[in-house]
Structures are given as structure tokens and as C-alpha cells.
Design an enzyme around this catalytic site. Structure first.
Site, PDB file in Angstrom:
ATOM      1  N   LYS A  60       0.812  -1.195   0.000  1.00  0.00           N
ATOM      2  CA  LYS A  60       0.000   0.000   0.000  1.00  0.00           C
ATOM      3  C   LYS A  60       0.852   1.254   0.000  1.00  0.00           C
ATOM      4  O   LYS A  60       0.381   2.341  -0.300  1.00  0.00           O
ATOM      5  CB  LYS A  60      -0.873   0.029   1.270  1.00  0.00           C
ATOM      6  CG  LYS A  60      -1.730  -1.190   1.486  1.00  0.00           C
ATOM      7  CD  LYS A  60      -2.391  -1.066   2.904  1.00  0.00           C
ATOM      8  CE  LYS A  60      -3.122  -2.332   3.258  1.00  0.00           C
ATOM      9  NZ  LYS A  60      -3.579  -2.334   4.634  1.00  0.00           N
ATOM     10  N   GLY A  61       2.071   1.110   0.435  1.00  0.00           N
ATOM     11  CA  GLY A  61       2.918   2.264   0.750  1.00  0.00           C
ATOM     12  C   GLY A  61       3.110   3.276  -0.371  1.00  0.00           C
ATOM     13  O   GLY A  61       3.296   4.456  -0.124  1.00  0.00           O
ATOM     14  N   GLU A  70       7.278   2.185  -6.373  1.00  0.00           N
ATOM     15  CA  GLU A  70       7.504   1.642  -5.033  1.00  0.00           C
ATOM     16  C   GLU A  70       7.778   2.783  -4.057  1.00  0.00           C
ATOM     17  O   GLU A  70       8.325   3.826  -4.446  1.00  0.00           O
ATOM     18  CB  GLU A  70       8.690   0.656  -5.106  1.00  0.00           C
ATOM     19  CG  GLU A  70       9.165   0.077  -3.805  1.00  0.00           C
ATOM     20  CD  GLU A  70       8.142  -0.791  -3.069  1.00  0.00           C
ATOM     21  OE1 GLU A  70       7.008  -0.313  -2.878  1.00  0.00           O
ATOM     22  OE2 GLU A  70       8.483  -1.908  -2.668  1.00  0.00           O
ATOM     23  N   ASP A  71       7.395   2.581  -2.802  1.00  0.00           N
ATOM     24  CA  ASP A  71       7.654   3.625  -1.809  1.00  0.00           C
ATOM     25  C   ASP A  71       9.122   3.674  -1.417  1.00  0.00           C
ATOM     26  O   ASP A  71       9.754   4.715  -1.440  1.00  0.00           O
ATOM     27  CB  ASP A  71       6.756   3.438  -0.561  1.00  0.00           C
ATOM     28  CG  ASP A  71       6.826   2.021   0.018  1.00  0.00           C
ATOM     29  OD1 ASP A  71       7.567   1.183  -0.517  1.00  0.00           O
ATOM     30  OD2 ASP A  71       6.126   1.767   1.016  1.00  0.00           O
ATOM     31  N   ASP A 124      14.558  -1.139   0.071  1.00  0.00           N
ATOM     32  CA  ASP A 124      15.336  -1.418   1.279  1.00  0.00           C
ATOM     33  C   ASP A 124      16.344  -2.529   0.971  1.00  0.00           C
ATOM     34  O   ASP A 124      17.391  -2.262   0.404  1.00  0.00           O
ATOM     35  CB  ASP A 124      14.334  -1.794   2.382  1.00  0.00           C
ATOM     36  CG  ASP A 124      14.949  -1.904   3.754  1.00  0.00           C
ATOM     37  OD1 ASP A 124      16.035  -1.359   3.962  1.00  0.00           O
ATOM     38  OD2 ASP A 124      14.341  -2.535   4.642  1.00  0.00           O
ATOM     39  N   LYS A 162      17.271   3.074   0.394  1.00  0.00           N
ATOM     40  CA  LYS A 162      18.162   2.867   1.546  1.00  0.00           C
ATOM     41  C   LYS A 162      19.286   1.938   1.102  1.00  0.00           C
ATOM     42  O   LYS A 162      19.241   0.740   1.373  1.00  0.00           O
ATOM     43  CB  LYS A 162      17.373   2.166   2.656  1.00  0.00           C
ATOM     44  CG  LYS A 162      16.821   3.068   3.730  1.00  0.00           C
ATOM     45  CD  LYS A 162      16.425   2.250   4.944  1.00  0.00           C
ATOM     46  CE  LYS A 162      14.938   2.106   5.050  1.00  0.00           C
ATOM     47  NZ  LYS A 162      14.489   1.409   6.264  1.00  0.00           N
ATOM     48  N   PHE A 191      14.404   3.853   9.944  1.00  0.00           N
ATOM     49  CA  PHE A 191      13.041   3.448   9.606  1.00  0.00           C
ATOM     50  C   PHE A 191      12.206   4.704   9.457  1.00  0.00           C
ATOM     51  O   PHE A 191      12.200   5.563  10.336  1.00  0.00           O
ATOM     52  CB  PHE A 191      12.453   2.534  10.686  1.00  0.00           C
ATOM     53  CG  PHE A 191      11.223   1.831  10.196  1.00  0.00           C
ATOM     54  CD1 PHE A 191      11.315   0.650   9.482  1.00  0.00           C
ATOM     55  CD2 PHE A 191       9.968   2.374  10.431  1.00  0.00           C
ATOM     56  CE1 PHE A 191      10.181   0.009   8.999  1.00  0.00           C
ATOM     57  CE2 PHE A 191       8.820   1.741   9.951  1.00  0.00           C
ATOM     58  CZ  PHE A 191       8.931   0.560   9.236  1.00  0.00           C
ATOM     59  N   VAL A 192      11.516   4.817   8.321  1.00  0.00           N
ATOM     60  CA  VAL A 192      10.768   6.038   8.047  1.00  0.00           C
ATOM     61  C   VAL A 192       9.269   5.765   7.938  1.00  0.00           C
ATOM     62  O   VAL A 192       8.852   4.676   7.543  1.00  0.00           O
ATOM     63  CB  VAL A 192      11.279   6.733   6.754  1.00  0.00           C
ATOM     64  CG1 VAL A 192      12.646   7.341   6.977  1.00  0.00           C
ATOM     65  CG2 VAL A 192      11.311   5.766   5.581  1.00  0.00           C
ATOM     66  N   ASP A 243       4.288   3.170   6.495  1.00  0.00           N
ATOM     67  CA  ASP A 243       3.666   2.888   7.795  1.00  0.00           C
ATOM     68  C   ASP A 243       4.585   2.171   8.759  1.00  0.00           C
ATOM     69  O   ASP A 243       5.611   1.604   8.371  1.00  0.00           O
ATOM     70  CB  ASP A 243       2.436   2.012   7.585  1.00  0.00           C
ATOM     71  CG  ASP A 243       2.816   0.566   7.275  1.00  0.00           C
ATOM     72  OD1 ASP A 243       3.644   0.360   6.368  1.00  0.00           O
ATOM     73  OD2 ASP A 243       2.305  -0.339   7.942  1.00  0.00           O
ATOM     74  N   ARG A 284       0.589   6.449   7.866  1.00  0.00           N
ATOM     75  CA  ARG A 284       0.599   6.605   6.403  1.00  0.00           C
ATOM     76  C   ARG A 284       0.115   7.986   5.979  1.00  0.00           C
ATOM     77  O   ARG A 284       0.467   8.489   4.932  1.00  0.00           O
ATOM     78  CB  ARG A 284      -0.327   5.573   5.750  1.00  0.00           C
ATOM     79  CG  ARG A 284       0.178   4.151   5.786  1.00  0.00           C
ATOM     80  CD  ARG A 284      -0.622   3.294   4.798  1.00  0.00           C
ATOM     81  NE  ARG A 284      -0.534   1.879   5.097  1.00  0.00           N
ATOM     82  CZ  ARG A 284       0.454   1.089   4.696  1.00  0.00           C
ATOM     83  NH1 ARG A 284       1.447   1.580   3.992  1.00  0.00           N
ATOM     84  NH2 ARG A 284       0.467  -0.191   4.993  1.00  0.00           N
TER      85      ARG A 284
HETATM   86  P1  IMP Z   1      12.628  -4.674   0.642  1.00  0.00           P
HETATM   87  O1  IMP Z   1      12.120  -5.947   0.024  1.00  0.00           O
HETATM   88  O2  IMP Z   1      13.506  -4.976   1.827  1.00  0.00           O
HETATM   89  O3  IMP Z   1      13.297  -3.759  -0.324  1.00  0.00           O
HETATM   90  O4  IMP Z   1      11.376  -4.027   1.301  1.00  0.00           O
HETATM   91  C1  IMP Z   1      10.647  -3.037   0.760  1.00  0.00           C
HETATM   92  C2  IMP Z   1       9.395  -2.872   1.578  1.00  0.00           C
HETATM   93  O5  IMP Z   1       9.659  -2.889   2.988  1.00  0.00           O
HETATM   94  C3  IMP Z   1       8.813  -1.496   1.311  1.00  0.00           C
HETATM   95  O6  IMP Z   1       7.915  -1.550   0.244  1.00  0.00           O
HETATM   96  C4  IMP Z   1       8.131  -1.174   2.615  1.00  0.00           C
HETATM   97  O7  IMP Z   1       6.836  -1.718   2.642  1.00  0.00           O
HETATM   98  C5  IMP Z   1       8.971  -1.868   3.659  1.00  0.00           C
HETATM   99  N1  IMP Z   1       9.942  -0.947   4.271  1.00  0.00           N
HETATM  100  C6  IMP Z   1      11.268  -0.977   4.174  1.00  0.00           C
HETATM  101  N2  IMP Z   1      11.845   0.021   4.858  1.00  0.00           N
HETATM  102  C7  IMP Z   1      10.830   0.725   5.400  1.00  0.00           C
HETATM  103  C8  IMP Z   1      10.772   1.915   6.206  1.00  0.00           C
HETATM  104  O8  IMP Z   1      11.778   2.538   6.586  1.00  0.00           O
HETATM  105  N3  IMP Z   1       9.536   2.350   6.543  1.00  0.00           N
HETATM  106  C9  IMP Z   1       8.391   1.703   6.169  1.00  0.00           C
HETATM  107  N4  IMP Z   1       8.403   0.615   5.406  1.00  0.00           N
HETATM  108  C10 IMP Z   1       9.615   0.106   5.023  1.00  0.00           C
END
Ligand code: IMP
Length: 178
Positions: free
Chosen positions: A44-45, A100-101, A104, A132, A153-154, A160, A166
Site C-alpha cells: 500500500k505504501g 515503489e515507496d 530497502d 536505503k 526506519f521512516v 507505515d 501513512r
Molecule cells: P525490501 O524488500 O527490503 O526492499 O522491502 C521493501 C518494503 O519494505 C517497502 O515496500 C516497505 O513496505 C517496507 N519498508 C522498508 N523500509 C521501510 C521503512 O523505513 N519504513 C516503512 N516501510 C519500510
């Protein structure tokens, strides 16, 4: 105002975000001049980022949504992702931009990118509002990045913590919890 504002620290103000989203829109317009772009928003982000980006774009656009969930608690390490809501339409032959939001570890996008690539879009690009890089485990080709941020963490602007925050118009950093 955040409920526990004392614990949150502003990282990116709404004016800064707006400016950057506008710049990304200009970049996308240049890359897809005269063409139609099919935006795939990861729920949803990314919904707030998508909404703002779309309103900045002077292009023919379509929008679709996809939702994923990780396999169990250890999913961040396994990289196994499950599609819980798939796209409504085929993307074959289309110019697709995944929205994508935050990028990470890269596990989610790396997986989704491969799944969508297999559906034979004409072009496949990725737009992430936040990146990140310190936590990256899987490389993802990202074409449009809003901001590179440190390993914090944001929340806010769609992001969220357990479904909270959100709705905040700015992006806040939470105190370290890792
Ligand atoms: P990844 O697979 O580790 O790249 O994860 C990406 C997903 O993790 C994002 O779409 C977010 O939903 C969540 N996520 C990663 N870091 C954060 C953060 O700092 N705040 C909120 N959600 C995060």
C-alpha cells in the site's frame, strides 16, 4: 500532526518531496514523450507517491495495482514474496513503470521485477521514492529515485509502522529499533 510527535523526527518535508516528485515527473515525460505509460503501484505504501506523481505527469497514463506479502516473518531473509493481489490486465507490449515507496533490501522489487519482466512488457522501469542503499541485498535496476536516505526506519507519505502514520504529509524517521 503525528500522534507521538516527540518520537518522530522530520526527515523530508512535504515541500521538498513535492519538488522532487515534480522533477521525477519531468524525467519520465522526457523518457516517454508521446507514449503511454502503464503505472504499476505496489500496495500500500506507494499509493501517495503514485497519486502525486500522476498529477504531475503530462502523459497518457494507466494505473494498476499489485500487492505482495512476504512469506512469514523470516521473509526478509528468504526473499520469498507472494502476490496477494495481481494486476487487472496484461502488461504485454506496454511501457511499464513499477512505483515503489522504498527500496530497502531489494528483495521485494527484485522478485516483482522478474515476475513482471516475464510478462513481456515493451519496457520495464522502476520508480522508488526512497532508497536505503545501506541495506541492499539484491540488486534492482532503479530508473527514478526520489531520495537516497540513511539506514533509518521512516514513516509518513504512505509509509507505515504497523499501518500507522501513512497519512502524515511529511516523512519522519523513527528512533532506531534494529
Ligand atoms: P525490501 O524488500 O527490503 O526492499 O522491502 C521493501 C518494503 O519494505 C517497502 O515496500 C516497505 O513496505 C517496507 N519498508 C522498508 N523500509 C521501510 C521503512 O523505513 N519504513 C516503512 N516501510 C519500510
Amino acid at each position: 500532526m503525528p500522534a507521538k510527535k516527540d518520537k518522530l523526527k522530520v526527515l523530508l518535508r512535504r515541500t521538498t518531496i513535492r519538488q522532487r516528485v515534480r522533477q521525477l515527473a519531468r524525467q519520465i515525460e522526457r523518457d516517454f514523450k508521446g507514449q503511454r505509460v502503464y503505472f504499476v503501484c505496489i500496495l500500500k505504501g506507494a499509493c501517495i507517491f503514485l497519486a502525486d506523481l500522476l498529477r504531475e505527469l503530462r502523459l497518457d497514463t494507466s494505473v494498476d495495482f499489485i500487492a505482495v506479502s512476504s512469506y512469514g516473518k523470516g521473509a526478509a531473509s528468504s526473499g520469498e514474496v507472494r502476490i496477494t493481489k495481481d494486476l487487472d490486465h496484461s502488461i504485454e507490449g506496454l511501457n511499464v513503470i513499477i512505483v515503489e515507496d522504498i527500496l530497502d533490501t531489494g528483495l521485494t522489487l527484485n522478485y516483482l521485477y522478474r515476475i513482471l519482466q516475464a510478462r513481456k512488457p515493451r519496457t520495464l522501469k522502476v520508480a522508488a521514492l526512497l532508497d536505503k542503499p545501506a541495506r541492499r541485498r539484491k540488486e534492482v535496476p532503479v530508473d527514478y529515485v526520489g531520495f537516497k536516505i540513511p539506514d533509518v526506519f521512516v514513516v509518513g507519505y504512505g509509509l507505515d509502522l504497523a499501518e500507522q502514520y501513512r497519512n502524515l504529509p511529511d516523512i519522519y524517521a523513527l528512533p532506531a529499533r534494529r
